[in-house]
Design an enzyme around this catalytic site. Structure first.
Site, PDB file in Angstrom:
ATOM      1  N   LYS A  56       3.366   6.039 -10.230  1.00 14.22           N
ATOM      2  CA  LYS A  56       1.950   6.806 -10.769  1.00 14.22           C
ATOM      3  C   LYS A  56       2.263   8.210 -11.671  1.00 14.22           C
ATOM      4  CE  LYS A  56       0.772   4.819  -6.112  1.00 14.22           C
ATOM      5  NZ  LYS A  56      -0.522   4.266  -6.711  1.00 14.22           N
ATOM      6  N   ASP A  97      11.319   5.312  -1.858  1.00 11.34           N
ATOM      7  CA  ASP A  97      10.067   4.409  -2.528  1.00 11.34           C
ATOM      8  C   ASP A  97      10.115   5.535  -2.551  1.00 11.34           C
ATOM      9  OD1 ASP A  97       8.337   3.831  -3.600  1.00 11.34           O
ATOM     10  OD2 ASP A  97       7.564   1.801  -2.733  1.00 11.34           O
ATOM     11  N   PHE A 131       4.361   0.163   1.979  1.00 14.53           N
ATOM     12  CA  PHE A 131       3.498  -0.687   0.531  1.00 14.53           C
ATOM     13  C   PHE A 131       4.888  -0.625  -0.396  1.00 14.53           C
ATOM     14  CE2 PHE A 131       1.909  -0.782  -2.841  1.00 14.53           C
ATOM     15  CZ  PHE A 131       1.170  -2.348  -2.684  1.00 14.53           C
TER      16      PHE A 131
END
Length: 398
Positions: free
Chosen positions: A252, A223, A138
């Site tokens: 985040k 990532d 993702f």
């Protein structure tokens, strides 16, 4: 407003792009949040791994308030002190040399994709543009990011997708070896897959990725939007493996709850970008970077990462206990405070029942419970959460 009023207003005016739980949170402190009626919840979702210092950490709150009184936004036409300082802090604690700031993980991955393709064309010609990613990955919700995301459910309805992406099974060295070729400009991987089910990369897989990228003059991109910044018990997840990427992405937890993303690259790669090649109006604004400076400073200097490793190991042991009690628990896996419990039954009802009892957890891929609490969580709070979860699982067993 009451929870019912907030939910009604949301349903009337906000686009329905989220499958929201029937819960309206209005306040948070540490690892606790409260709804509009004052009911307390132990938060093992942490804003989807955003609030790593807990909710409303005093240092982050003060940094935001102080910066807001001075200067909230100026254009990147000018130099920005908090931006420069945050870039320095990230570089000095990683293998990177230069930072591009943006506002989210998807934007950070878009920047990485663009930089990889620019670098590939400079060093390998017009045909060196292919990017290889892993199944169940993702990487975000923008068009290029969902194309990099090798999960058809995120891509359906948005075709035609951008060309030049290829997918391979995660942790399959042989498949990756077959896929990388002279047209490959980058391999993009999560050291720990989050939305795909908390799948942990093997050392052999990441080392093979590094060797293949070196052999074919391709870039290795990690990532670390979800797994970075202390979540796995190291500042960055790649530090578990002894494998350095050419580019890595963050978001985040970077702002301690405030929106900010970053793409970090080694110097030899970063120079492929010239002024005008990429930009972000809000990227690296003073307010976001002040929050980032406070958040990263706390992560590095207050024992938060060490706590994530220590309490994460304890949480994993407690979840493994539950696996021994309930036959429908298939596996417990993860690193630090990024843990998954795979079930042979669907997890949606378990999430709902835990919420009713005051515990917030998350389910991915329909049958994997994900535990991503604040990194400041205590053993006592772990025990509290496991007790609630055990009660729900016992009820499910009956």
């Amino acid at each position: 407003m009451t929870s019912a009023e907030i939910i009604e207003l949301t349903d009337k005016y906000v686009m329905r792009t989220y499958g929201r739980l029937p819960l309206a949170l209005v306040r948070g402190q540490g690892a606790r949040v409260w709804d509009a009626e004052g009911k307390e919840y132990l938060d093992f979702v942490a804003g989807l791994a955003v609030c790593s210092l807990g909710h409303c950490h005093p240092a982050v709150v003060e940094a935001i308030a102080s910066q807001a009184r001075k200067l909230m936004h100026v254009s990147n036409l000018y130099h920005i002190e908090p931006q420069a300082k945050l870039a320095q802090l990230l570089v000095e604690n990683s293998c990177g040399d230069r930072v591009f700031f943006c506002n989210s993980g998807a934007e950070a991955n878009e920047a990485a994709i663009k930089l990889a393709r620019k670098y590939g064309k400079i060093h390998g010609g017009q045909e060196k543009y292919e990017i290889i990613t892993a199944l169940k990955s993702f990487h975000g919700r923008t068009l290029a990011a969902i194309t990099a995301t090798a999960q058809p459910k995120y891509q359906k309805g948005f075709e035609p997708l951008p060309a030049g992406f290829k997918y391979v099974p995660f942790n399959d060295v042989e498949a990756l070896s077959r896929a990388v070729n002279p047209s490959t400009c980058a391999v993009l991987l999560e050291p720990v897959q989050g939305e795909g089910g908390v799948n942990v990369a093997t050392p052999e897989y990441l080392k093979a990725a590094r060797e293949l990228c070196d052999r074919y003059n391709a870039l290795l991109i990690f990532d670390e939007v979800q797994c970075g910044l202390g979540r796995t018990g190291k500042f960055l997840a790649y530090q578990h493996y002894g494998v350095e990427p050419d580019i890595f992405t963050l978001a985040k937890a970077l702002g301690g709850g405030f929106p900010i993303g970053a793409m970090v690259a080694k110097e030899k790669v970063a120079v492929a970008f010239s002024p005008g090649d990429h930009a972000s109006t809000f990227g690296g604004n003073p307010l976001a970077c002040a929050a980032g400076l406070a958040a990263v400073g706390c992560l590095l200097n207050e024992g938060v990462i060490e706590n994530a490793a220590r309490v994460g190991a304890y949480l994993k042991d407690r979840l493994l206990e539950l696996a021994g009690w309930f036959s429908f628990v298939k596996e417990v896996r993860g690193l630090g405070l990024m843990l998954g419990m795979e079930l042979t039954v669907e997890g949606k009802e378990i999430v709902s029942k835990c919420q009713d009892r005051g515990l917030l957890i998350n389910c991915v891929d329909n049958h994997i419970l994900r535990f991503i609490p604040p990194l400041v969580i205590t053993r006592a709070e772990v025990d509290e959460a496991v007790e609630i979860l055990a009660g729900v699982l016992a009820e499910m067993k009956q």
